[in-house]
Design a protein around this motif. Structure first.
Motif, PDB file in Angstrom:
ATOM      1  N   GLN A 117       0.817  -1.227   0.000  1.00 22.33           N
ATOM      2  CA  GLN A 117       0.000   0.000   0.000  1.00 22.33           C
ATOM      3  C   GLN A 117       0.852   1.279   0.000  1.00 22.33           C
ATOM      4  OE1 GLN A 117      -3.284  -0.260  -0.416  1.00 22.33           O
ATOM      5  NE2 GLN A 117      -2.699  -2.415  -0.577  1.00 22.33           N
ATOM      6  N   MET A 118       2.146   1.129  -0.190  1.00 26.79           N
ATOM      7  CA  MET A 118       3.033   2.274  -0.053  1.00 26.79           C
ATOM      8  C   MET A 118       2.753   3.361  -1.099  1.00 26.79           C
ATOM      9  SD  MET A 118       6.244   3.436  -1.336  1.00 26.79           S
ATOM     10  CE  MET A 118       6.894   1.996  -2.084  1.00 26.79           C
ATOM     11  N   LYS A 119       2.832   4.599  -0.635  1.00 29.05           N
ATOM     12  CA  LYS A 119       2.722   5.726  -1.565  1.00 29.05           C
ATOM     13  C   LYS A 119       3.997   6.543  -1.452  1.00 29.05           C
ATOM     14  CE  LYS A 119      -2.172   6.022  -2.008  1.00 29.05           C
ATOM     15  NZ  LYS A 119      -3.386   6.775  -1.736  1.00 29.05           N
ATOM     16  N   VAL A 120       4.590   6.870  -2.578  1.00 26.10           N
ATOM     17  CA  VAL A 120       5.833   7.627  -2.496  1.00 26.10           C
ATOM     18  C   VAL A 120       5.545   9.120  -2.418  1.00 26.10           C
ATOM     19  CG1 VAL A 120       7.085   5.826  -3.791  1.00 26.10           C
ATOM     20  CG2 VAL A 120       6.268   7.859  -4.979  1.00 26.10           C
ATOM     21  N   ALA A 121       6.465   9.837  -1.763  1.00 30.71           N
ATOM     22  CA  ALA A 121       6.305  11.286  -1.612  1.00 30.71           C
ATOM     23  C   ALA A 121       7.098  12.024  -2.684  1.00 30.71           C
ATOM     24  CB  ALA A 121       6.781  11.715  -0.230  1.00 30.71           C
ATOM     25  N   GLY A 122       7.898  11.288  -3.431  1.00 29.45           N
ATOM     26  CA  GLY A 122       8.716  11.880  -4.483  1.00 29.45           C
ATOM     27  C   GLY A 122       9.634  10.804  -5.030  1.00 29.45           C
ATOM     28  N   ILE A 123      10.089  10.999  -6.265  1.00 30.83           N
ATOM     29  CA  ILE A 123      11.020  10.045  -6.864  1.00 30.83           C
ATOM     30  C   ILE A 123      12.150  10.875  -7.479  1.00 30.83           C
ATOM     31  CG2 ILE A 123      11.254   8.085  -8.453  1.00 30.83           C
ATOM     32  CD1 ILE A 123       8.049   8.375  -8.669  1.00 30.83           C
ATOM     33  N   LEU A 148       7.770   2.886 -15.287  1.00 30.83           N
ATOM     34  CA  LEU A 148       7.742   2.478 -13.874  1.00 30.83           C
ATOM     35  C   LEU A 148       6.919   3.472 -13.057  1.00 30.83           C
ATOM     36  CD1 LEU A 148      10.906   1.401 -11.898  1.00 30.83           C
ATOM     37  CD2 LEU A 148       9.387   3.105 -10.945  1.00 30.83           C
ATOM     38  N   CYS A 149       7.096   4.758 -13.355  1.00 30.04           N
ATOM     39  CA  CYS A 149       6.358   5.799 -12.612  1.00 30.04           C
ATOM     40  C   CYS A 149       4.894   5.833 -13.041  1.00 30.04           C
ATOM     41  CB  CYS A 149       6.956   7.177 -12.877  1.00 30.04           C
ATOM     42  SG  CYS A 149       8.637   7.341 -12.307  1.00 30.04           S
ATOM     43  N   GLY A 150       4.644   5.692 -14.337  1.00 34.31           N
ATOM     44  CA  GLY A 150       3.283   5.820 -14.859  1.00 34.31           C
ATOM     45  C   GLY A 150       2.882   7.286 -14.962  1.00 34.31           C
ATOM     46  N   ASN A 151       1.783   7.547 -15.661  1.00 26.20           N
ATOM     47  CA  ASN A 151       1.363   8.940 -15.874  1.00 26.20           C
ATOM     48  C   ASN A 151       1.117   9.673 -14.568  1.00 26.20           C
ATOM     49  OD1 ASN A 151       1.571   8.708 -18.575  1.00 26.20           O
ATOM     50  ND2 ASN A 151      -0.593   8.173 -18.901  1.00 26.20           N
ATOM     51  N   ASN A 152       0.524   8.962 -13.606  1.00 25.73           N
ATOM     52  CA  ASN A 152       0.229   9.622 -12.326  1.00 25.73           C
ATOM     53  C   ASN A 152       1.492   9.957 -11.546  1.00 25.73           C
ATOM     54  OD1 ASN A 152      -2.447   9.402 -12.814  1.00 25.73           O
ATOM     55  ND2 ASN A 152      -2.717   7.511 -11.619  1.00 25.73           N
ATOM     56  N   GLY A 153       2.546   9.178 -11.793  1.00 29.51           N
ATOM     57  CA  GLY A 153       3.769   9.359 -11.007  1.00 29.51           C
ATOM     58  C   GLY A 153       4.663  10.483 -11.499  1.00 29.51           C
ATOM     59  N   ILE A 154       4.449  10.901 -12.755  1.00 34.31           N
ATOM     60  CA  ILE A 154       5.428  11.821 -13.358  1.00 34.31           C
ATOM     61  C   ILE A 154       5.579  13.124 -12.581  1.00 34.31           C
ATOM     62  CG2 ILE A 154       5.896  13.237 -15.421  1.00 34.31           C
ATOM     63  CD1 ILE A 154       4.970  10.851 -17.089  1.00 34.31           C
ATOM     64  N   LYS A 155       4.487  13.667 -12.098  1.00 38.69           N
ATOM     65  CA  LYS A 155       4.624  14.976 -11.427  1.00 38.69           C
ATOM     66  C   LYS A 155       5.336  14.871 -10.070  1.00 38.69           C
ATOM     67  CE  LYS A 155       0.173  15.673  -9.181  1.00 38.69           C
ATOM     68  NZ  LYS A 155      -1.135  15.306  -9.603  1.00 38.69           N
ATOM     69  N   TRP A 156       5.618  13.666  -9.630  1.00 43.08           N
ATOM     70  CA  TRP A 156       6.343  13.480  -8.373  1.00 43.08           C
ATOM     71  C   TRP A 156       7.844  13.314  -8.615  1.00 43.08           C
ATOM     72  CZ3 TRP A 156       3.261  13.355  -3.901  1.00 43.08           C
ATOM     73  CH2 TRP A 156       1.882  13.308  -4.142  1.00 43.08           C
ATOM     74  N   VAL A 157       8.233  13.322  -9.900  1.00 43.21           N
ATOM     75  CA  VAL A 157       9.636  13.045 -10.252  1.00 43.21           C
ATOM     76  C   VAL A 157      10.478  14.320 -10.208  1.00 43.21           C
ATOM     77  CG1 VAL A 157      11.150  12.392 -12.199  1.00 43.21           C
ATOM     78  CG2 VAL A 157       9.074  11.052 -11.706  1.00 43.21           C
ATOM     79  N   THR A 158      11.698  14.187  -9.696  1.00 44.55           N
ATOM     80  CA  THR A 158      12.693  15.260  -9.828  1.00 44.55           C
ATOM     81  C   THR A 158      13.929  14.673 -10.509  1.00 44.55           C
ATOM     82  OG1 THR A 158      11.943  16.406  -7.841  1.00 44.55           O
ATOM     83  CG2 THR A 158      14.171  16.901  -8.591  1.00 44.55           C
ATOM     84  N   PHE A 159      14.302  15.243 -11.646  1.00 40.62           N
ATOM     85  CA  PHE A 159      15.551  14.864 -12.290  1.00 40.62           C
ATOM     86  C   PHE A 159      16.657  15.702 -11.653  1.00 40.62           C
ATOM     87  CE2 PHE A 159      12.653  13.719 -15.790  1.00 40.62           C
ATOM     88  CZ  PHE A 159      13.139  12.448 -16.089  1.00 40.62           C
ATOM     89  N   ALA A 160      17.658  15.041 -11.074  1.00 41.04           N
ATOM     90  CA  ALA A 160      18.755  15.796 -10.451  1.00 41.04           C
ATOM     91  C   ALA A 160      20.048  15.459 -11.162  1.00 41.04           C
ATOM     92  CB  ALA A 160      18.858  15.431  -8.978  1.00 41.04           C
ATOM     93  N   THR A 161      20.725  16.475 -11.655  1.00 41.77           N
ATOM     94  CA  THR A 161      22.030  16.215 -12.284  1.00 41.77           C
ATOM     95  C   THR A 161      23.109  16.338 -11.208  1.00 41.77           C
ATOM     96  OG1 THR A 161      21.876  18.508 -13.055  1.00 41.77           O
ATOM     97  CG2 THR A 161      21.524  16.796 -14.691  1.00 41.77           C
ATOM     98  N   GLU A 235      -4.172  17.066   3.607  1.00 45.21           N
ATOM     99  CA  GLU A 235      -3.938  15.622   3.596  1.00 45.21           C
ATOM    100  C   GLU A 235      -2.875  15.269   2.571  1.00 45.21           C
ATOM    101  OE1 GLU A 235      -6.457  11.823   2.350  1.00 45.21           O
ATOM    102  OE2 GLU A 235      -7.488  13.129   3.791  1.00 45.21           O
ATOM    103  N   PHE A 236      -1.817  14.609   3.034  1.00 43.38           N
ATOM    104  CA  PHE A 236      -0.754  14.203   2.126  1.00 43.38           C
ATOM    105  C   PHE A 236      -1.294  13.109   1.200  1.00 43.38           C
ATOM    106  CE2 PHE A 236       2.586  10.873   1.647  1.00 43.38           C
ATOM    107  CZ  PHE A 236       3.290  11.505   0.647  1.00 43.38           C
ATOM    108  N   ALA A 237      -1.068  13.277  -0.107  1.00 44.46           N
ATOM    109  CA  ALA A 237      -1.622  12.294  -1.045  1.00 44.46           C
ATOM    110  C   ALA A 237      -0.657  11.139  -1.299  1.00 44.46           C
ATOM    111  CB  ALA A 237      -1.985  12.983  -2.353  1.00 44.46           C
ATOM    112  N   GLY A 238       0.525  11.461  -1.773  1.00 35.92           N
ATOM    113  CA  GLY A 238       1.455  10.409  -2.167  1.00 35.92           C
ATOM    114  C   GLY A 238       0.956   9.734  -3.433  1.00 35.92           C
ATOM    115  N   VAL A 239       1.816   8.981  -4.059  1.00 34.78           N
ATOM    116  CA  VAL A 239       1.379   8.294  -5.269  1.00 34.78           C
ATOM    117  C   VAL A 239       1.912   6.862  -5.276  1.00 34.78           C
ATOM    118  CG1 VAL A 239       3.335   8.981  -6.764  1.00 34.78           C
ATOM    119  CG2 VAL A 239       1.089   8.578  -7.767  1.00 34.78           C
TER     120      VAL A 239
END
Ligand code: GTP
Ligand code: MG
Length: 313
Positions: A117-123, A148-161, A235-239
């Motif tokens: 049931q885990m929801k991530v707070a960011g990737i 892996l992230c799926g469409n719903n997960g994309i807005k939780w992604v941060t690309f870090a160089t 309320e924290f959503a998570g994805v």
């Protein structure tokens, strides 16, 4: 849950997860600086951190989680007593494990922790700004990551160089603005995801919370963004990332997930490349490894190709 149980036999997971945990998986190619990022966050808190290697072989082999307790008052106020769980992952193109095995280990952690049931707070996806070219493999790895992230997960992604600490030294050799130019080129490779709400940041190898491109400020940005993506007011959503959702909710086997299907495409291309290199022992070894993964992914290879690859063994 059978699939989850089967998967857990080959990997680690977090037991006793709390609903309120802020879980942040760190992904990216091997050697990009995932473990270094976590070390930079943990070091000044004297916790044992993940191993980092400057050798040519991949370092992190299993998915491993670390609890991060921020010293910063502003971050403490934001997380409001929640635990921050940083998840170190092995990168694709690992020296010792196949891409399929890496994907399996990531799937195990994501699906077995928190009872599925885990929801991530960011990737966070880490990629080195320098040196190297953005190869076909890099492109396909990001495609697998996107699935892996799926469409719903994309807005939780941060690309870090990573490796911004080398900017001055490299500019002295190669001219002003070389890192910024490379960053722009990377952003154009990631433009679809950036346009869909993913964000980007810069990292340098530093343990200092006040460093110019500090791991601490990047993490704070990621957590802030995660907390702002609310389900309801307050309320924290998570994805739930797509890989996890497809295995846990849709009960798909790993090979049937979108990420594994994308991985098949990568292996197919690699296979064609090796085939065109002719017949020698190295090519045979590499192709045998790919055939093994494709077989597991139930790709039907033409009998003739298979015979060509395996017939000489
Ligand atoms: N100069 C510099 N070196 C870095 C940075 N990040 C990582 N490195 C170096 O890059 C090498 C690989 O770093 P790791 O943190 O082990 O990379 P990883 O992504 O965890 O690699 P795997 O575990 O193999 O997937 C080490 O020598 C690090 O010291 C950075 O921002 N700047
Ligand atoms: Mg590592």
């Amino acid at each position: 849950m059978n699939q989850v149980r089967r998967l857990t036999q080959s990997g680690e997971c977090l037991e006793n997860g709390r609903d309120s945990d802020l879980v942040i998986p760190i992904m990216g190619p091997t050697g990009s600086g995932k473990s270094s990022f976590i070390r930079a966050l943990l070091n000044d808190l004297a916790s044992p951190g993940p191993e980092v290697s400057n050798g040519i072989n991949s370092c992190t082999s299993v998915v491993q989680h670390y609890f991060f307790e921020p010293k910063s008052k502003s971050l403490q106020a934001k997380i409001n007593g929640r635990r921050v769980v940083l998840v170190d992952t092995p990168g694709f193109d690992d020296t010792n494990a196949s891409d399929l095995e890496i994907l399996r280990r990531i799937a195990v952690w994501l699906t077995a922790s928190y009872g599925g049931q885990m929801k991530v707070a960011g990737i966070i996806y880490i990629y080195p700004i320098f040196p190297g070219r953005y190869t076909h493999n890099d492109r396909t790895n990001v495609k697998v990551f996107k699935k892996l992230c799926g469409n719903n997960g994309i807005k939780w992604v941060t690309f870090a160089t990573s490796r911004w600490d080398q900017e001055e030294a490299i500019e002295a050799l190669e001219g002003k603005g070389v890192f910024t130019t490379r960053e722009g080129q990377l952003h154009s490779h990631w433009k679809d995801m950036l346009a869909s709400g993913a964000t980007s940041g810069r990292l340098a190898k530093t343990n200092s919370p006040r460093g110019k491109y500090s791991a601490h400020s990047l993490l704070e940005e990621v957590i802030t963004k995660g907390l702002e993506n609310k389900a309801k007011e307050d309320e924290f959503a998570g994805v739930m990332v797509a890989l996890q959702e497809q295995i846990v909710k849709k009960k798909r086997n790993l090979p049937k997930t979108a990420a594994a299907r994308e991985l098949k495409k990568k292996l197919d291309v690699l296979m064609r490349e090796y085939n065109s290199l002719g017949d020698n022992e190295t090519v045979r070894q590499k192709t045998r490894a790919i055939v093994g993964q494709l077989d597991e992914l139930k790709i039907s290879l033409g009998g003739r190709i298979k015979l060509f690859l395996l017939g000489n063994s």
